[in-house]
Scaffold this active site. Structure first.
Site, PDB file in Angstrom:
ATOM      1  N   ASP A   1      48.916-100.447  23.698  1.00  0.00           N
ATOM      2  CA  ASP A   1      48.926 -99.506  24.736  1.00  0.00           C
ATOM      3  C   ASP A   1      49.729 -98.176  24.392  1.00  0.00           C
ATOM      4  O   ASP A   1      49.371 -97.019  24.615  1.00  0.00           O
ATOM      5  CB  ASP A   1      49.506-100.127  26.108  1.00  0.00           C
ATOM      6  CG  ASP A   1      48.496-101.085  26.847  1.00  0.00           C
ATOM      7  OD1 ASP A   1      47.396-101.159  26.533  1.00  0.00           O
ATOM      8  OD2 ASP A   1      49.089-101.844  27.544  1.00  0.00           O
TER       9      ASP A   1
ATOM     10  N   SER B   1      50.463-115.764  25.319  1.00  0.00           N
ATOM     11  CA  SER B   1      51.598-115.592  26.182  1.00  0.00           C
ATOM     12  C   SER B   1      52.632-114.299  25.529  1.00  0.00           C
ATOM     13  O   SER B   1      52.140-113.216  25.483  1.00  0.00           O
ATOM     14  CB  SER B   1      52.399-116.669  26.221  1.00  0.00           C
ATOM     15  OG  SER B   1      53.444-116.561  27.321  1.00  0.00           O
TER      16      SER B   1
ATOM     17  N   LYS C   1      46.631-115.899  27.890  1.00  0.00           N
ATOM     18  CA  LYS C   1      47.444-116.277  28.644  1.00  0.00           C
ATOM     19  C   LYS C   1      48.385-115.247  29.421  1.00  0.00           C
ATOM     20  O   LYS C   1      49.049-114.864  28.731  1.00  0.00           O
ATOM     21  CB  LYS C   1      48.008-117.668  28.179  1.00  0.00           C
ATOM     22  CG  LYS C   1      49.374-118.213  29.059  1.00  0.00           C
ATOM     23  CD  LYS C   1      50.184-118.978  28.359  1.00  0.00           C
ATOM     24  CE  LYS C   1      51.413-119.614  29.006  1.00  0.00           C
ATOM     25  NZ  LYS C   1      52.405-118.620  29.394  1.00  0.00           N
TER      26      LYS C   1
END
Length: 723
Positions: free
Chosen positions: A477, A466, A491
């Site tokens: 990224d 999460s 998740k």
């Protein structure tokens, strides 16, 4: 509630069973009016406002039935096929039980579960009067998730015979004689029977409602009033109490740890091992006897409002059961749970040229005191604030790199994940959210201040979920950090918490909360961590398989892709990864701890596929002796390789056959201390990888320009990134 109630009942942690095993069965449990109302409100929320709403109909009833049955008897060791047939009428009726406000069916199923578990335990205890023949060739099937239901009562009694035989054999192999084995197992089964009597209607209701909620989607849950209170404490990392960690042993709440600076520690009158047998509030004429109580009930009696008085009747750790009690009066205070907060350490990595200092920040959860923040408290508890403070300290310590350790961090506050990310990237988008209507919202801070502009790594494992995945994915990224470890949980959903008491305008907490999935989050590159998780740049050895984490759920939401957000990467690690991977593989190939780890992984996967264990003593002794010889060889290898006379941590040489609280508190605490002191090979290897990265960057202008291409946006201080 992820663990089955069988495990709860078998856990050795509650009161000693005072009556004989043949005493009357536990009282049948019935739903409370508040629970019936809570079920109706929960269904209204989930059918109307969930991210992926599902009608509460016969099809959903069948899913609830299967999940509820699995939570009661996942290993199929309690019910027979006849019991399952007896339940069959309820398969299509559990939706009606909720809508018609009649929870008789799920409670009847639970009451039969209690009856069957008691019968199995009484049968198991009765088997202890006999002797077992360990020369026979038979086995105990300990993993029965996919097995068929027992066809008859004699079949399931034989299964329990083999279960008891296995318990006996484990203790025998650990060196115990028959008398000691019989006493240990009698006490074990008596405790389980006692725990069974302590189950309450709230346990049944929460189990059933989670069977419903999780049939929609794995991360939607119902939290009863007690679970809601515990969740709130875990998020704000504070509570009002006496500052003592308690544990159930035999029939008593025992002090396992004193929180430094708390009322209990400051009093000087309490110590680890002391037993709490009575609790009184300031105005109570006499204490409440809490012998045999559930631990959660004792804890809630001790908690209270700040500056109020609580009196404890204490039986000292070294006193006999009939010794005089001591009365300790304490004033409750706000206790901060610092052990669950972010912590720092420094690892030194030496090579031929120099010693690098790697600052490590371990973050167990993304916590935030929502209530304090809403009230405008400027000093509210926050994971991001704590990490920022630790980063400032690490700067003063002149570390070369920082490693954020998110292993087993299951998430927490989405806002904290966003704010923590912005500490390392400055202003910019962090994550995207898509709600049930398809509306996409980009989350991030446009006015963030960078707290650390140097080299960064993130250590993750399958337990990183999460909010941890939001942070790790953004770091990857942006090219801001090297991601090391195992693939994360997967998740990729966002939950909101709805307070049912607020909905019902109830002044007292009686309905609980619903944690409901309302959105799915996506990386800034447009992908999602849902199902697939974050794949590390450098993969460390793992015990886990592809079906663990989110992929292990039968109704997980699918992976997806949306348009990428408008973001500018800060670096590109692509060209440097093959070199880092090669150095990593060369290093762990020479590291005995990683060689041992790979051996253990292979053995674990082999054992997992067997699903059963032999009950032949000769075979089991061979297995035990081989394991003991292997571990002794490892210990000798560690001793020989220990530098500077350092004493390496020992592994347990053999199974002692005991369950958790059957060991002494002193032994348990010693084992925990040894575990904390043991070499953390994953964290050390992650530090080595970061050291490799900095060496490579500093050795090549081209690599430095590529890896650090966007770091000028962070306005680094001279000499911090590359010296």
């Amino acid at each position: 509630m992820k663990k089955t109630l069988l495990w709860i009942a078998l856990a050795v942690s509650a009161a000693a069973f005072a009556a004989t095993p043949e005493s009357s069965a536990p009282v049948a449990l019935e739903p409370a009016l508040a629970q019936i109302q809570a079920a109706s409100m929960t269904a209204d929320l989930l059918t109307r406002f969930h991210y992926s709403p599902r009608a509460l109909d016969d099809a959903m009833s069948q899913k609830i039935f299967d999940r509820y049955l699995k939570s009661l008897d996942s290993e199929k060791v309690l019910f027979t096929q006849a019991d399952i047939d007896q339940f069959a009428h309820a398969r299509d009726k559990l939706d009606d039980a909720i809508k018609d406000r009649n929870l008789t069916a799920p409670f009847a199923m639970f009451n039969l579960y209690q009856q069957r578990l008691r019968e199995r335990l009484v049968h198991a205890r009765g088997l202890l009067a006999q002797s077992f023949d360990f020369s026979k060739q038979e086995s105990y099937p300990y993993l029965r998730t996919d097995a068929p239901w027992a066809q008859s009562e004699s079949d399931i009694q034989d299964l329990w015979r083999r279960r008891v035989k296995n318990d006996w054999l484990r203790l025998k192999l650990a060196g115990k004689d028959d008398k000691a084995i019989r006493a240990t197992l009698e006490k074990r089964y008596d405790y389980a029977l006692a725990n069974l009597k302590k189950l309450k209607s709230e346990d049944v209701f929460q189990l059933f409602m989670n069977a419903y909620a999780m049939s929609i989607e794995p991360h939607t849950n119902y939290l009863g009033p007690k679970a809601t209170e515990d969740f709130d404490i875990s998020m704000r990392l504070s509570l009002v109490g006496i500052g003592a960690v308690l544990q159930e042993r035999d029939d008593t709440a025992v002090i396992r740890e004193l929180v430094p600076g708390g009322p209990a520690a400051r009093s000087g009158k309490l110590k680890v091992g002391d037993r709490i047998v009575g609790v009184a509030q300031a105005a109570d004429p006499a204490p409440t006897d809490v012998l045999g109580w559930r631990l959660d009930d004792v804890v809630r009696l001790i908690r209270g409002t700040e500056d109020s008085v609580v009196k404890l009747n204490i039986l000292p750790a070294d006193a006999s059961p009939d010794a005089p009690l001591q009365v300790v009066t304490l004033v409750r205070k706000k206790i901060t749970l610092e052990q669950q907060a972010a912590k720092k350490s420094i690892i030194e990595v030496k090579d031929a040229q120099r010693t690098q200092r790697i600052g490590v920040i371990a973050l167990p959860t993304f916590y935030q005191d929502f209530e304090a923040r809403a009230k405008g408290d400027q000093a509210f508890k926050s994971a991001t604030r704590d990490v920022a403070r630790l980063l400032a300290e690490l700067k003063k310590d002149r570390v070369d790199s920082v490693l954020i350790d998110l292993r087993n961090n299951g998430g927490g506050s989405l806002n904290e994940a966003i704010e923590l990310t912005n500490l390392f990237i400055g202003s910019g988008p962090v994550v995207q959210q898509r709600d049930a209507r398809g509306t996409i919202r980009v989350e991030g801070n446009g006015n963030a201040t960078v707290a650390w502009d140097g080299q960064l790594g993130v250590l993750i494992n399958r337990g990183s979920a999460s909010a941890s995945e939001i942070f790790a994915a953004a770091m990857q990224d942006y090219g801001r950090a090297l991601i090391i470890g195992e693939s994360s949980f997967g998740k990729g959903t966002v939950q909101t918490i709805v307070n049912l008491d607020a909905m019902a305008r109830s002044d007292k907490p009686k309905f609980g909360d619903v944690r409901m999935t309302v959105a799915q989050f996506y990386r800034v590159n447009g992908g999602t961590t849902q199902l697939r998780g974050v794949t590390p740049d450098i993969q460390l050895p793992t015990f886990l398989d592809a079906d663990s984490g989110e992929a292990g759920f039968d109704n997980a939401l699918p992976w997806g892709q949306i348009k990428s957000a408008n973001y500018q990467p800060l670096g590109d690690l692509t060209d440097i990864l093959p070199m880092l991977q090669l150095k990593h593989e060369q290093r762990i190939a020479k590291d005995p701890e990683f060689r041992f780890l790979k051996e253990d992984i292979g053995e674990f996967l082999q054992q997992k596929s067997k699903k059963s264990t032999s009950l032949n003593e000769v075979e089991r002794r061979k297995e035990r002796d081989a394991r003991e010889a292997k571990l002794k060889g490892r210990e000798a290898s560690r001793q020989a390789g220990a530098a500077g006379g350092a004493k390496p941590a020992k592994e347990n040489l053999q199974d002692d056959g005991l369950q958790g609280n059957e060991r002494t508190l002193a032994a348990e605490l010693a084992a925990e201390k040894a575990g904390k002191a043991a070499k953390d090979v994953f964290q050390l290897e992650a530090a080595n990888i970061l050291a490799d990265q900095l060496n490579l960057i500093q050795s090549s202008t081209r690599l430095a320009q590529q890896v650090l291409s966007g770091f000028s946006r962070l306005k680094p201080e001279p000499g911090v990134v590359a010296r």
